[in-house]
Design a protein around this motif. Structure first.
Motif, PDB file in Angstrom:
ATOM      1  N   VAL A 128      -5.235 -16.155  21.105  1.00  0.00           N
ATOM      2  CA  VAL A 128      -4.647 -16.494  19.805  1.00  0.00           C
ATOM      3  C   VAL A 128      -4.243 -15.228  19.057  1.00  0.00           C
ATOM      4  O   VAL A 128      -3.151 -15.144  18.474  1.00  0.00           O
ATOM      5  CB  VAL A 128      -5.642 -17.325  18.973  1.00  0.00           C
ATOM      6  CG1 VAL A 128      -5.102 -17.539  17.555  1.00  0.00           C
ATOM      7  CG2 VAL A 128      -5.898 -18.677  19.638  1.00  0.00           C
ATOM      8  N   ARG A 129      -5.103 -14.227  19.090  1.00  0.00           N
ATOM      9  CA  ARG A 129      -4.802 -12.965  18.388  1.00  0.00           C
ATOM     10  C   ARG A 129      -3.516 -12.340  18.935  1.00  0.00           C
ATOM     11  O   ARG A 129      -2.651 -11.884  18.155  1.00  0.00           O
ATOM     12  CB  ARG A 129      -5.988 -11.996  18.549  1.00  0.00           C
ATOM     13  CG  ARG A 129      -5.809 -10.691  17.794  1.00  0.00           C
ATOM     14  CD  ARG A 129      -6.971  -9.742  18.040  1.00  0.00           C
ATOM     15  NE  ARG A 129      -8.202 -10.210  17.410  1.00  0.00           N
ATOM     16  CZ  ARG A 129      -9.261 -10.667  18.076  1.00  0.00           C
ATOM     17  NH1 ARG A 129      -9.255 -10.688  19.404  1.00  0.00           N
ATOM     18  NH2 ARG A 129     -10.337 -11.072  17.442  1.00  0.00           N
ATOM     19  N   ILE A 141      -0.876 -21.399  10.673  1.00  0.00           N
ATOM     20  CA  ILE A 141      -1.245 -22.141  11.888  1.00  0.00           C
ATOM     21  C   ILE A 141      -2.523 -22.949  11.646  1.00  0.00           C
ATOM     22  O   ILE A 141      -3.512 -22.432  11.121  1.00  0.00           O
ATOM     23  CB  ILE A 141      -1.460 -21.176  13.070  1.00  0.00           C
ATOM     24  CG1 ILE A 141      -0.202 -20.333  13.312  1.00  0.00           C
ATOM     25  CG2 ILE A 141      -1.837 -21.955  14.334  1.00  0.00           C
ATOM     26  CD1 ILE A 141       1.051 -21.146  13.584  1.00  0.00           C
ATOM     27  N   LYS A 142      -2.472 -24.210  12.031  1.00  0.00           N
ATOM     28  CA  LYS A 142      -3.643 -25.090  11.943  1.00  0.00           C
ATOM     29  C   LYS A 142      -3.907 -25.648  13.336  1.00  0.00           C
ATOM     30  O   LYS A 142      -3.073 -26.364  13.895  1.00  0.00           O
ATOM     31  CB  LYS A 142      -3.395 -26.218  10.944  1.00  0.00           C
ATOM     32  CG  LYS A 142      -4.592 -27.142  10.757  1.00  0.00           C
ATOM     33  CD  LYS A 142      -4.312 -28.205   9.697  1.00  0.00           C
ATOM     34  CE  LYS A 142      -4.299 -27.592   8.311  1.00  0.00           C
ATOM     35  NZ  LYS A 142      -4.204 -28.628   7.260  1.00  0.00           N
ATOM     36  N   LEU A 155      -9.856 -14.912  11.961  1.00  0.00           N
ATOM     37  CA  LEU A 155      -8.476 -14.434  12.131  1.00  0.00           C
ATOM     38  C   LEU A 155      -7.576 -14.908  11.002  1.00  0.00           C
ATOM     39  O   LEU A 155      -6.461 -14.399  10.838  1.00  0.00           O
ATOM     40  CB  LEU A 155      -7.902 -14.947  13.460  1.00  0.00           C
ATOM     41  CG  LEU A 155      -8.555 -14.470  14.757  1.00  0.00           C
ATOM     42  CD1 LEU A 155      -7.854 -15.101  15.959  1.00  0.00           C
ATOM     43  CD2 LEU A 155      -8.514 -12.955  14.854  1.00  0.00           C
ATOM     44  N   GLY A 156      -8.028 -15.910  10.232  1.00  0.00           N
ATOM     45  CA  GLY A 156      -7.203 -16.496   9.185  1.00  0.00           C
ATOM     46  C   GLY A 156      -6.584 -17.822   9.586  1.00  0.00           C
ATOM     47  O   GLY A 156      -5.830 -18.419   8.812  1.00  0.00           O
ATOM     48  N   ILE A 157      -6.886 -18.304  10.798  1.00  0.00           N
ATOM     49  CA  ILE A 157      -6.380 -19.585  11.288  1.00  0.00           C
ATOM     50  C   ILE A 157      -7.026 -20.726  10.515  1.00  0.00           C
ATOM     51  O   ILE A 157      -8.206 -20.681  10.172  1.00  0.00           O
ATOM     52  CB  ILE A 157      -6.699 -19.739  12.793  1.00  0.00           C
ATOM     53  CG1 ILE A 157      -5.949 -18.694  13.617  1.00  0.00           C
ATOM     54  CG2 ILE A 157      -6.402 -21.147  13.299  1.00  0.00           C
ATOM     55  CD1 ILE A 157      -4.489 -18.972  13.774  1.00  0.00           C
ATOM     56  N   LYS A 158      -6.268 -21.796  10.264  1.00  0.00           N
ATOM     57  CA  LYS A 158      -6.838 -23.010   9.684  1.00  0.00           C
ATOM     58  C   LYS A 158      -7.199 -23.981  10.805  1.00  0.00           C
ATOM     59  O   LYS A 158      -6.599 -23.953  11.885  1.00  0.00           O
ATOM     60  CB  LYS A 158      -5.853 -23.650   8.717  1.00  0.00           C
ATOM     61  CG  LYS A 158      -5.612 -22.805   7.474  1.00  0.00           C
ATOM     62  CD  LYS A 158      -4.718 -23.508   6.474  1.00  0.00           C
ATOM     63  CE  LYS A 158      -4.567 -22.669   5.206  1.00  0.00           C
ATOM     64  NZ  LYS A 158      -3.696 -23.354   4.211  1.00  0.00           N
ATOM     65  N   PRO A 161     -16.478 -24.785  10.299  1.00  0.00           N
ATOM     66  CA  PRO A 161     -15.579 -24.025   9.406  1.00  0.00           C
ATOM     67  C   PRO A 161     -14.158 -24.579   9.457  1.00  0.00           C
ATOM     68  O   PRO A 161     -13.235 -23.903   9.912  1.00  0.00           O
ATOM     69  CB  PRO A 161     -15.669 -22.615   9.981  1.00  0.00           C
ATOM     70  CG  PRO A 161     -15.896 -22.826  11.447  1.00  0.00           C
ATOM     71  CD  PRO A 161     -16.748 -24.061  11.553  1.00  0.00           C
ATOM     72  N   ILE A 162     -13.982 -25.822   9.021  1.00  0.00           N
ATOM     73  CA  ILE A 162     -12.680 -26.478   9.132  1.00  0.00           C
ATOM     74  C   ILE A 162     -12.049 -26.662   7.752  1.00  0.00           C
ATOM     75  O   ILE A 162     -12.714 -26.545   6.717  1.00  0.00           O
ATOM     76  CB  ILE A 162     -12.792 -27.837   9.840  1.00  0.00           C
ATOM     77  CG1 ILE A 162     -13.721 -28.770   9.074  1.00  0.00           C
ATOM     78  CG2 ILE A 162     -13.282 -27.649  11.271  1.00  0.00           C
ATOM     79  CD1 ILE A 162     -13.782 -30.165   9.653  1.00  0.00           C
ATOM     80  N   ASP A 163     -10.756 -26.976   7.756  1.00  0.00           N
ATOM     81  CA  ASP A 163      -9.995 -27.167   6.519  1.00  0.00           C
ATOM     82  C   ASP A 163      -9.588 -28.611   6.311  1.00  0.00           C
ATOM     83  O   ASP A 163      -9.372 -29.024   5.165  1.00  0.00           O
ATOM     84  CB  ASP A 163      -8.724 -26.297   6.566  1.00  0.00           C
ATOM     85  CG  ASP A 163      -9.049 -24.832   6.761  1.00  0.00           C
ATOM     86  OD1 ASP A 163      -9.323 -24.151   5.764  1.00  0.00           O
ATOM     87  OD2 ASP A 163      -9.041 -24.365   7.921  1.00  0.00           O
TER      88      ASP A 163
END
Length: 548
Positions: A397-398, A411-412, A437-440, A460-462
């Motif tokens: 992903v990175r 990105i989610k 990383l800042g991903i949602k 740790p979800i949005d």
């Protein structure tokens, strides 16, 4: 290697023996003369060698081999030669017994045989021995039935509990099956986590199915030698030897195909082979080959984008990226056909990375075309359980973010609750790394799996995505509407937003607005669209906002 020699009279009594022979029978020459080998080492040996002695007295030289128990109790494996003894006129006056100790060679042969035909962990026969038995039955014209018992999720148990624990489970299972498998002639371990049971005689389906149920119960009761337990189940496939089977391997293949079918049904099931399964399996293999080719070339696979709408304003909030496959000969292959193939072969990891890269590239392009002053669009990308298990996934992903220049917050990643809860602690660690990383992150199909509230608040979800089955049932009863309301209240309590999928009608949309749902997607707004059509929505031309 010392050769043991004795001269015997026609009445089987010793006339002479050398020192090595006398040491074997535990006596001296003067005591041996006038006795038989039966007097020295027991009547069984005398009976077993009587035929060879008779033939030697008839003028033949006969060679045999077998085990002898010496006077000191040791078991030795020898070759025996019985040869006639003749006088000067050529008449047979007795016979020689010549023994050569071959114990070490026999032990080496036995060790090689065990290595070739037996499983070192369970002591059961292996795949080669199974095929040998089936070939023997076929050569004798004997009917037989083959059962494959494949332990569900064994690879995951081994990876989480360790190889030693897994071997203990296998050993206990082998013992339990041996005690419960009276209906079968042979039990063999045919792969890392699969066993075969071979039964001769005409196929009796009720009898075999009853025996399989007994074995399934044995699987469920397995424990390690240290007392540790896990819940085990098995997918079972059964194939009957038929005239059309040219080789034993064909019967084994069909039983394994039936096992795969039982696994596709959800595991813990039983399936009998029928020819349509073989045709289906051939089709699956062809599709897998074509799918690998499509991924390698990038020509026939593409990404469709379904808009996600902000429910209150009706504005475009983002898209969900959905993989599509346009086969050059078969046309469009539904995701419900090719995604399970990708899952079962592990190809889904490569496909998932490809979709993520395409989706990131596309959202980066679209951000520059959105309406001035509007919030950044987000892109939802589905994540498979195989990707969750990939130790390199965070690094993948990175690298994709770096290659495409995408802001991580755009990105989610969507994960099913079943995939997360299957390895909850491991999944939480991975999700935290992605979140860093800042991903949602979003839980897809919420309410259809087996979420635990004790874990849900730790994730740790949005977002929570309400499954389409709940959305479509909202109008049927107040109870169904209450389920959706409870999910939304729970999400707000935990600080998540809510996305409802499967919105088909304006009535669905209005009811979800009344329930204060944040986002929605479905055919009421738009179907998944090719990139060019989806791109036209980015500029603000939204058909669902127009009068209908």
């Amino acid at each position: 290697m010392t050769v043991k020699v004795a001269l015997m009279a026609p009445d089987r009594q010793h006339i002479y023996a050398n020192r090595a022979y006398l040491a074997m029978i535990g006596t001296t020459l003067d005591k041996a003369v006038g006795t038989t080998i039966g007097d020295m080492l027991g009547p069984d040996l005398l009976r077993n060698t009587a035929s060879a002695a008779d033939r030697a007295l008839a003028g033949e030289t006969v060679q045999t081999e077998g085990w002898i128990t010496q006077a000191d109790g040791q078991q030795r494996y020898v070759t025996r030669m019985h040869a006639p003894h003749r006088d000067e006129a050529g008449a047979v006056t007795g016979y020689f017994v010549i023994l050569q100790d071959m114990t070490e060679r026999r032990q080496v042969q036995d060790d090689l045989f065990r290595l070739a035909y037996y499983d070192p962990v369970t002591g059961l026969a292996n795949r080669l021995m199974l095929l040998k038995h089936m070939a023997d039955y076929r050569n004798m014209g004997e009917p037989f039935t083959l059962v494959i018992l494949d332990i569900d999720r064994f690879a995951e148990i081994r990876s989480s509990m360790g190889q030693g624990f897994a071997n203990e489970l296998l050993d206990d299972l082998a013992q339990r099956m041996a005690a419960q498998a009276a209906a079968f002639d042979l039990i063999a371990r045919v792969s890392d986590h699969a066993f075969a049971l071979l039964g001769s005689s005409a196929c009796d389906r009720p009898l075999i199915e009853g025996a399989v149920e007994t074995l399934a119960a044995a699987v469920r009761s397995v424990r390690s030698s240290s007392g540790g337990t896990v819940f085990l189940s098995a997918s079972v496939g059964i194939a009957e030897a038929m005239p059309g089977h040219e080789r034993p391997e064909d019967v084994l293949r069909d039983a394994e195909i039936a096992t795969a079918r039982a696994r596709e049904m959800g595991g813990g099931r039983m399936a009998w082979f029928d020819p349509t399964m073989h045709a289906h399996m051939v089709e699956q293999v062809r599709l897998e080959h074509d799918l690998r080719g499509a991924l390698a070339s990038g020509n026939d696979i593409w990404v469709a984008y379904q808009p996600i709408v902000e429910m209150v304003t009706g504005g475009l909030a983002g898209f969900e990226a959905l993989m599509r496959w346009s086969h050059p000969k078969r046309g469009n292959i539904p995701p419900g056909v090719f995604i399970p193939i990708a899952e079962s072969t592990g190809l889904v990891v490569s496909l998932g990375t490809w979709v993520l890269r395409e989706a990131c590239r596309q959202i980066a392009e679209w951000q520059d075309r959105r309406e001035p002053g509007s919030a950044p669009l987000f892109m939802s990308v589905n994540l498979s359980s195989h990707q969750l298990s990939d130790p390199n996934f965070v690094q993948v992903v990175r690298e994709v973010l770096r290659e495409t220049g995408v802001e991580p917050s755009w990105i989610k990643l969507e994960l099913t609750e079943s995939a997360v809860m299957d390895k909850a602690e491991q999944s939480i660690r991975l999700l935290r790394d992605l979140r860093a990383l800042g991903i949602k992150l979003s839980i897809d199909d919420f309410g259809t799996g087996y979420s635990s509230l004790s874990y849900l608040h730790k994730l740790p979800i949005d977002s929570l995505k309400v499954d389409r089955s709940f959305v479509s049932a909202m109008h049927q009863s107040e109870e169904n509407r209450a389920i959706v309301r409870i999910i939304m209240d729970l999400a707000r309590l935990l600080g998540f937003d809510v996305i409802a999928e499967g919105i088909e009608t304006s009535a669905d949309a209005n009811l979800l607005r009344a329930l204060a749902c944040d986002y929605g997607q479905g055919y009421h707004f738009a179907r998944p669209l090719p990139p060019a059509d989806a791109g036209r929505l980015v500029g603000g031309d939204l058909p669902w906002q127009m009068p209908r």
